[in-house]
Scaffold this active site. Structure first.
Site, PDB file in Angstrom:
ATOM      1  N   HIS A  35      -3.217   0.458   8.200  1.00 28.13           N
ATOM      2  CA  HIS A  35      -1.869   1.023   8.044  1.00 28.13           C
ATOM      3  C   HIS A  35      -1.909   2.265   7.142  1.00 28.13           C
ATOM      4  CE1 HIS A  35       2.649   0.515   7.439  1.00 28.13           C
ATOM      5  NE2 HIS A  35       2.310   1.381   6.485  1.00 28.13           N
ATOM      6  N   GLU A  36      -2.568   2.130   5.998  1.00 29.58           N
ATOM      7  CA  GLU A  36      -2.592   3.253   5.043  1.00 29.58           C
ATOM      8  C   GLU A  36      -3.405   4.433   5.583  1.00 29.58           C
ATOM      9  OE1 GLU A  36      -0.429   3.245   2.801  1.00 29.58           O
ATOM     10  OE2 GLU A  36      -0.003   1.130   3.081  1.00 29.58           O
ATOM     11  N   GLY A  66       0.825  -1.200   0.000  1.00 33.41           N
ATOM     12  CA  GLY A  66       0.000   0.000   0.000  1.00 33.41           C
ATOM     13  C   GLY A  66       0.855   1.243   0.000  1.00 33.41           C
ATOM     14  N   HIS A 102      -1.535   6.664   7.875  1.00 30.34           N
ATOM     15  CA  HIS A 102      -0.652   7.624   7.197  1.00 30.34           C
ATOM     16  C   HIS A 102      -1.353   8.971   6.971  1.00 30.34           C
ATOM     17  CE1 HIS A 102       3.102   5.636   6.191  1.00 30.34           C
ATOM     18  NE2 HIS A 102       2.494   4.582   5.711  1.00 30.34           N
ATOM     19  N   CYS A 110       6.845  -0.879   5.943  1.00 35.03           N
ATOM     20  CA  CYS A 110       6.372   0.360   5.318  1.00 35.03           C
ATOM     21  C   CYS A 110       7.427   0.841   4.328  1.00 35.03           C
ATOM     22  CB  CYS A 110       6.147   1.407   6.408  1.00 35.03           C
ATOM     23  SG  CYS A 110       5.573   2.985   5.790  1.00 35.03           S
ATOM     24  N   LEU A 111       6.986   1.284   3.163  1.00 34.84           N
ATOM     25  CA  LEU A 111       7.937   1.763   2.147  1.00 34.84           C
ATOM     26  C   LEU A 111       8.655   3.037   2.601  1.00 34.84           C
ATOM     27  CD1 LEU A 111       5.879   1.138  -1.125  1.00 34.84           C
ATOM     28  CD2 LEU A 111       7.856  -0.163  -0.326  1.00 34.84           C
ATOM     29  N   GLN A 143       3.177   9.810   1.536  1.00 31.55           N
ATOM     30  CA  GLN A 143       4.449   9.111   1.296  1.00 31.55           C
ATOM     31  C   GLN A 143       5.127   9.576   0.005  1.00 31.55           C
ATOM     32  OE1 GLN A 143       2.600   5.015   2.151  1.00 31.55           O
ATOM     33  NE2 GLN A 143       4.711   4.777   2.816  1.00 31.55           N
TER      34      GLN A 143
HETATM   35 ZN    ZN Z   1       3.350   2.762   5.368  1.00 28.03          ZN
END
Ligand code: ZN
Length: 151
Positions: A130-131, A46, A134, A88-89, A51
């Site tokens: 999670h997303e 995701g 953010h 997480c990216l 991000q």
């Molecule tokens: Zn993340």
């Protein structure tokens, strides 16, 4: 189509609350296309707009359960618990154990402003939580009971 640079932890943009999307226009479509292309290139589960440095309430999710583009998403109900690793990216090379709801009901809009409603369970529920975190400046490391290097 463009691959965008993914902001890394420590950058204050990841800690801000995102703004609701109020206009459907080419800029929104471009953002969603770029989030999708960047997520696929990075092989992630995701990606949320902050991000890539954009403070808008937009996320994309791409997991075996399906591909989702969510604009102004909200969780209307959550239940149960699940505990597992996530990464997480924006936090490269690490993973952490996080407890999340096992099931969430989600309301959002698609890129054309059409309302979407679905129930997410298991891994999809984890990805949604999670997303959506953010979008409020929250990272999984805030909730993880332990963080480890990922090889
Ligand atoms: Zn993340």
């Amino acid at each position: 189509m463009a691959i965008r640079n993914i902001v890394q932890v420590g950058d204050s943009v990841l800690r801000k609350r995102c703004f609701e999307v109020t206009d459907i226009n080419d800029k929104l479509f471009q953002l969603i296309d770029d989030l999708r292309d960047t997520l696929i290139k990075e092989n992630g589960a995701g990606l949320a707009a902050p991000q890539v440095g954009i403070l808008k309430r937009v996320v994309v999710i791409n997991i075996p359960e399906g591909y989702y583009e969510l604009v102004n998403p909200v969780i209307t109900l959550s239940s149960g618990k699940q505990t597992d690793y996530e990464g997480c990216l924006s936090i490269r090379g690490k993973k952490g154990i996080v407890t999340r709801p096992n099931e969430v009901k989600v309301k959002a809009f698609d890129r054309n402003g059409k309302p979407i409603k679905f129930t997410a369970k298991g891994y999809l529920a984890r990805a949604v939580c999670h997303e959506l975190d953010h979008l409020d400046g929250v990272l999984y490391i805030d909730k993880a009971e332990s963080i480890e290097p990922e090889f």
